[in-house]
Design a protein around this motif. Structure first.
Motif, PDB file in Angstrom:
ATOM      1  N   GLN A   1     -13.193  -1.771  17.650  1.00 11.60           N
ATOM      2  CA  GLN A   1     -11.799  -1.900  18.071  1.00 11.60           C
ATOM      3  C   GLN A   1     -10.997  -0.744  17.489  1.00 11.60           C
ATOM      4  O   GLN A   1     -10.788  -0.689  16.278  1.00 11.60           O
TER       5      GLN A   1
ATOM      6  N   LYS B   1      -9.797 -12.637  11.847  1.00 12.92           N
ATOM      7  CA  LYS B   1     -10.875 -12.440  12.807  1.00 12.92           C
ATOM      8  C   LYS B   1     -10.440 -12.848  14.209  1.00 12.92           C
ATOM      9  O   LYS B   1      -9.449 -13.545  14.409  1.00 12.92           O
TER      10      LYS B   1
ATOM     11  N   GLN C   1      -6.170  -1.118  20.803  1.00 14.88           N
ATOM     12  CA  GLN C   1      -7.061  -1.303  21.946  1.00 14.88           C
ATOM     13  C   GLN C   1      -7.872  -2.581  21.804  1.00 14.88           C
ATOM     14  O   GLN C   1      -7.853  -3.250  20.771  1.00 14.88           O
ATOM     15  N   GLY C   2      -8.579  -2.908  22.881  1.00 18.13           N
ATOM     16  CA  GLY C   2      -9.411  -4.098  22.861  1.00 18.13           C
ATOM     17  C   GLY C   2     -10.760  -3.834  22.226  1.00 18.13           C
ATOM     18  O   GLY C   2     -10.994  -2.800  21.612  1.00 18.13           O
ATOM     19  N   LEU C   3     -11.640  -4.793  22.368  1.00 18.95           N
ATOM     20  CA  LEU C   3     -12.968  -4.715  21.781  1.00 18.95           C
ATOM     21  C   LEU C   3     -13.926  -4.046  22.764  1.00 18.95           C
ATOM     22  O   LEU C   3     -14.040  -4.464  23.912  1.00 18.95           O
TER      23      LEU C   3
ATOM     24  N   PHE D   1      -6.472 -11.599  23.550  1.00 15.08           N
ATOM     25  CA  PHE D   1      -7.417 -10.829  24.350  1.00 15.08           C
ATOM     26  C   PHE D   1      -7.985 -11.680  25.470  1.00 15.08           C
ATOM     27  O   PHE D   1      -8.393 -12.818  25.252  1.00 15.08           O
TER      28      PHE D   1
ATOM     29  N   PHE E   1     -17.104 -14.334  15.894  1.00 17.43           N
ATOM     30  CA  PHE E   1     -16.902 -13.006  15.331  1.00 17.43           C
ATOM     31  C   PHE E   1     -16.804 -13.054  13.810  1.00 17.43           C
ATOM     32  O   PHE E   1     -16.304 -14.017  13.227  1.00 17.43           O
ATOM     33  N   GLY E   2     -17.251 -11.988  13.186  1.00 18.09           N
ATOM     34  CA  GLY E   2     -16.980 -11.798  11.778  1.00 18.09           C
ATOM     35  C   GLY E   2     -15.561 -11.296  11.586  1.00 18.09           C
ATOM     36  O   GLY E   2     -14.828 -11.044  12.543  1.00 18.09           O
ATOM     37  N   ARG E   3     -15.157 -11.173  10.318  1.00 14.35           N
ATOM     38  CA  ARG E   3     -13.780 -10.755  10.016  1.00 14.35           C
ATOM     39  C   ARG E   3     -13.542  -9.286  10.279  1.00 14.35           C
ATOM     40  O   ARG E   3     -12.408  -8.829  10.281  1.00 14.35           O
TER      41      ARG E   3
ATOM     42  N   PHE F   1     -13.787  -6.911  27.236  1.00 11.33           N
ATOM     43  CA  PHE F   1     -12.469  -7.265  26.750  1.00 11.33           C
ATOM     44  C   PHE F   1     -11.386  -6.343  27.296  1.00 11.33           C
ATOM     45  O   PHE F   1     -11.604  -5.143  27.469  1.00 11.33           O
ATOM     46  N   GLY F   2     -10.220  -6.915  27.495  1.00 12.18           N
ATOM     47  CA  GLY F   2      -9.036  -6.121  27.776  1.00 12.18           C
ATOM     48  C   GLY F   2      -8.460  -5.550  26.486  1.00 12.18           C
ATOM     49  O   GLY F   2      -8.948  -5.843  25.384  1.00 12.18           O
ATOM     50  N   ASP F   3      -7.404  -4.754  26.619  1.00  8.27           N
ATOM     51  CA  ASP F   3      -6.782  -4.129  25.454  1.00  8.27           C
ATOM     52  C   ASP F   3      -5.840  -5.071  24.710  1.00  8.27           C
ATOM     53  O   ASP F   3      -5.313  -4.709  23.659  1.00  8.27           O
TER      54      ASP F   3
ATOM     55  N   PHE G   1     -16.642  -5.117  14.492  1.00  6.30           N
ATOM     56  CA  PHE G   1     -16.869  -6.554  14.453  1.00  6.30           C
ATOM     57  C   PHE G   1     -18.304  -6.878  14.854  1.00  6.30           C
ATOM     58  O   PHE G   1     -18.783  -6.441  15.903  1.00  6.30           O
TER      59      PHE G   1
ATOM     60  N   PHE H   1     -24.244  -9.003  18.475  1.00  9.33           N
ATOM     61  CA  PHE H   1     -23.436  -7.941  19.062  1.00  9.33           C
ATOM     62  C   PHE H   1     -22.694  -7.192  17.967  1.00  9.33           C
ATOM     63  O   PHE H   1     -22.364  -7.748  16.919  1.00  9.33           O
TER      64      PHE H   1
ATOM     65  N   LYS I   1     -26.073  -4.623  21.771  1.00  7.33           N
ATOM     66  CA  LYS I   1     -26.384  -6.049  21.745  1.00  7.33           C
ATOM     67  C   LYS I   1     -27.872  -6.245  21.523  1.00  7.33           C
ATOM     68  O   LYS I   1     -28.689  -5.383  21.848  1.00  7.33           O
TER      69      LYS I   1
ATOM     70  N   VAL J   1     -20.690 -15.763  11.007  1.00  6.17           N
ATOM     71  CA  VAL J   1     -20.989 -14.356  10.754  1.00  6.17           C
ATOM     72  C   VAL J   1     -20.259 -13.920   9.499  1.00  6.17           C
ATOM     73  O   VAL J   1     -19.077 -14.232   9.330  1.00  6.17           O
TER      74      VAL J   1
ATOM     75  N   PRO K   1     -19.237 -16.216  21.653  1.00  3.54           N
ATOM     76  CA  PRO K   1     -19.616 -15.556  20.409  1.00  3.54           C
ATOM     77  C   PRO K   1     -18.660 -15.903  19.274  1.00  3.54           C
ATOM     78  O   PRO K   1     -17.469 -16.114  19.499  1.00  3.54           O
TER      79      PRO K   1
ATOM     80  N   TYR L   1     -19.102  -4.914  18.115  1.00  2.38           N
ATOM     81  CA  TYR L   1     -17.969  -4.414  18.885  1.00  2.38           C
ATOM     82  C   TYR L   1     -17.156  -3.475  18.007  1.00  2.38           C
ATOM     83  O   TYR L   1     -17.110  -3.640  16.786  1.00  2.38           O
TER      84      TYR L   1
END
Lengths: 116, 113
Positions: free
Chosen positions: A38, B42, A42-44, B91, A106-108, B104-106, A90, A34, A49, A4, A104, A36
């Motif tokens: 962030q 990433k 916090q998480g993603l 994560f 992920f891109g940067r 996902f979690g935090d 992302f 997808f 999608k 990606v 998956p 996402y």
């Protein structure tokens, strides 16, 4: 191998302006795609999608993305950005792997900065 | 909405020490994952886990890493002898089916001194 590319590291927009975040992918078959988001600390969180069907996908928080196979792209758009949209975004591509899992790539990421 | 929870939120450990990162996936999910995000880079896949065994792992997931589901709710990542380059955000994620998006979690921020 799948990959990606998110060509923009940072994007700055004014609140209320429209937004487009670019994503290009490489994948041997029809991909799962997808976006996402962030927020700091916090998480993603999944925004939207694409698995199949309609190539224009609607997501949460007013976001949408369009799958263009001919351009290998899956750009994220929003017609009017809010200050709370400032975050890291992302793009990810995936499909069933040789091991049978779904992993998956992920891109940067693209950092979105929103000016008042 | 059900969430993936991770503890602790921040872990500081001396180099060479063992560390265990904990995750509670969404209760009815069957597939579990660990990812790593080094600062400014990433998100990278580490390992996936299904039916009490590793189903896939990346090159990053070498012998110093291990995962375990010690009971019906927790999913842990152990790093046996931490190195400076293990400093990252870790994560945990889970999904109900193999081809469903992962939740996902935090994350746990791991700092190795």
């Amino acid at each position: 191998a799948q990959s990606v590319t998110q060509p923009d590291i940072h994007i700055t927009v004014s609140e209320g302006a429209s937004l487009e975040l670019r994503c290009n992918y490489s994948y041997g078959a029809t991909p799962y795609l997808f976006w996402y988001v962030q927020s700091p600390g916090q998480g993603l969180q999944l925004l939207l999608k694409y698995f199949s069907g309609d190539t224009l996908v609607q997501g949460i928080k007013g976001f949408e993305a369009e799958f263009k196979r001919s351009q290998s792209s899956f750009n994220l758009r929003k017609p009017s950005v809010h200050w709370s949209d400032a975050a890291e975004y992302f793009c990810a591509v995936g499909g069933a792997s040789s091991g049978g899992s779904y992993i998956p790539t992920f891109g940067r990421g693209t950092s979105l900065i929103v000016h008042p | 909405e059900p969430e993936v929870t991770q503890t602790p939120s921040h872990q500081v450990t001396q180099m060479g020490q063992e560390v265990i990162l904990r995750c509670v996936p969404i209760s009815n999910h069957l597939y579990f994952y660990w990812y790593r995000q080094i600062l400014g880079q990433k998100v990278e896949f580490l390992v996936s886990f299904y039916n009490n065994e590793i189903s896939e792992k990346s090159e990053i997931f070498d012998d110093q890493f291990s995962v375990e589901r010690p009971d019906g709710s927790n999913f842990t990542l152990k790093i046996r002898s931490t190195k400076l380059e293990d400093s990252a955000m870790y994560f945990c994620a889970s999904s109900g089916q193999m081809n469903q998006p992962q939740h996902f979690g935090d994350g746990t921020r791991l700092s190795i001194l």
